[in-house]
Design a protein around this motif. Sequence first.
Motif, PDB file in Angstrom:
ATOM      1  N   ALA A 173       0.791  -0.949  -0.004  1.00  0.00           N
ATOM      2  CA  ALA A 173      -0.009   0.557   0.346  1.00  0.00           C
ATOM      3  C   ALA A 173       0.795   1.218  -0.223  1.00  0.00           C
ATOM      4  O   ALA A 173       0.646   2.270  -0.822  1.00  0.00           O
ATOM      5  N   GLU A 207      -3.243  -2.382 -11.237  1.00  0.00           N
ATOM      6  CA  GLU A 207      -3.562  -2.361 -10.522  1.00  0.00           C
ATOM      7  C   GLU A 207      -4.492  -3.348  -9.728  1.00  0.00           C
ATOM      8  O   GLU A 207      -4.523  -4.284  -8.596  1.00  0.00           O
ATOM      9  N   ARG A 211      -4.938  -5.260  -6.633  1.00  0.00           N
ATOM     10  CA  ARG A 211      -5.632  -5.423  -5.594  1.00  0.00           C
ATOM     11  C   ARG A 211      -6.009  -6.528  -4.963  1.00  0.00           C
ATOM     12  O   ARG A 211      -6.555  -7.492  -4.525  1.00  0.00           O
ATOM     13  N   ARG A 212      -6.304  -7.292  -5.879  1.00  0.00           N
ATOM     14  CA  ARG A 212      -6.938  -8.828  -5.996  1.00  0.00           C
ATOM     15  C   ARG A 212      -5.863  -9.732  -5.348  1.00  0.00           C
ATOM     16  O   ARG A 212      -6.228 -10.695  -4.560  1.00  0.00           O
ATOM     17  N   ARG A 215      -6.300  -8.568  -1.304  1.00  0.00           N
ATOM     18  CA  ARG A 215      -7.497  -9.579  -1.296  1.00  0.00           C
ATOM     19  C   ARG A 215      -6.624 -10.489  -0.201  1.00  0.00           C
ATOM     20  O   ARG A 215      -7.747 -11.177   0.902  1.00  0.00           O
ATOM     21  N   SER A 220      -5.260  -3.684   1.512  1.00  0.00           N
ATOM     22  CA  SER A 220      -5.123  -3.214  -0.196  1.00  0.00           C
ATOM     23  C   SER A 220      -4.736  -3.388  -1.223  1.00  0.00           C
ATOM     24  O   SER A 220      -5.804  -3.418  -2.626  1.00  0.00           O
ATOM     25  N   LEU A 221      -3.610  -3.634  -0.992  1.00  0.00           N
ATOM     26  CA  LEU A 221      -2.707  -4.163  -2.587  1.00  0.00           C
ATOM     27  C   LEU A 221      -2.094  -4.622  -2.188  1.00  0.00           C
ATOM     28  O   LEU A 221      -1.181  -4.230  -0.924  1.00  0.00           O
TER      29      LEU A 221
END
Length: 252
Positions: A173, A207, A211-212, A215, A220-221
């Motif tokens: 992040a 991006e 993000r995926r 998770r 978040s990242l």
Amino acid sequence: MATILAVHAHPDDIEHLAAGALAVLAAKGHAIRIATLTAGECGSAETDLSETARIRKAEAARAAGLIGADYCCADLPDLGVFNDDASRKAATELIRWAKAEIVLAASPADYHPDHEAASQLVRDACFASSVPNYRTGPSAALEAIPHLYFMDPIGGRDREGGRIVADFGVDIAESFAMKRQMLACHVSQAEWVARQHGISDHLASMEAWSRRRGRDFGVSLGEGFRQYRHEPYPKTPLLQDLLGEALVMAAS
Ligand SMILES: [Zn+2]
């Protein structure tokens, strides 16, 4: 302070898959080296091979420079990376050039033949790097086999669509803006990725993947990595320890 080499097949692969972790490590004061086995000279429909190679190596060097990293290219042919004697020597020379204690390599399973060949070459080059009688070029043999880790494949899946599970993640992040800036250095690839991959915005694609992957680790990242632990490679969690608070494990 440790020396970390990220090595992949083409300029921009590392910026998609590991630049967030590299930026975290650079901010902690570790020495970062970035290398590609090819210049990615087939990655254009506008410029010829030599001009594309020149452009893409300059883009990669600029991206590396943003985190104070050195960049080196082994100049193997794009779409021509194979697990053979000359290429293993070239990969070993890269690891010796970097004086790597930690190597981040391509995933063994990925969408592109160069990525899969690069993974095998770098895995075996780590072993060869500390063998003094295995001569590869100007760089001296290393004292020890470096710690070896695999990055995620592009999109996190193997060729059968199976998800690749990471051993651990890196919370990127705080380093994401730098990762995005590094990928943005690859100006020539915006058009090429749209043409060859049907991806209209390669920054947005990176991006979305970050993000995926985030998770999977409750952040978040993120970026995922696996450690290669087979004999006689080192098994201690050196990279994990260096990451400190940025290290994240999958929620069980
Ligand atoms: Zn690639």
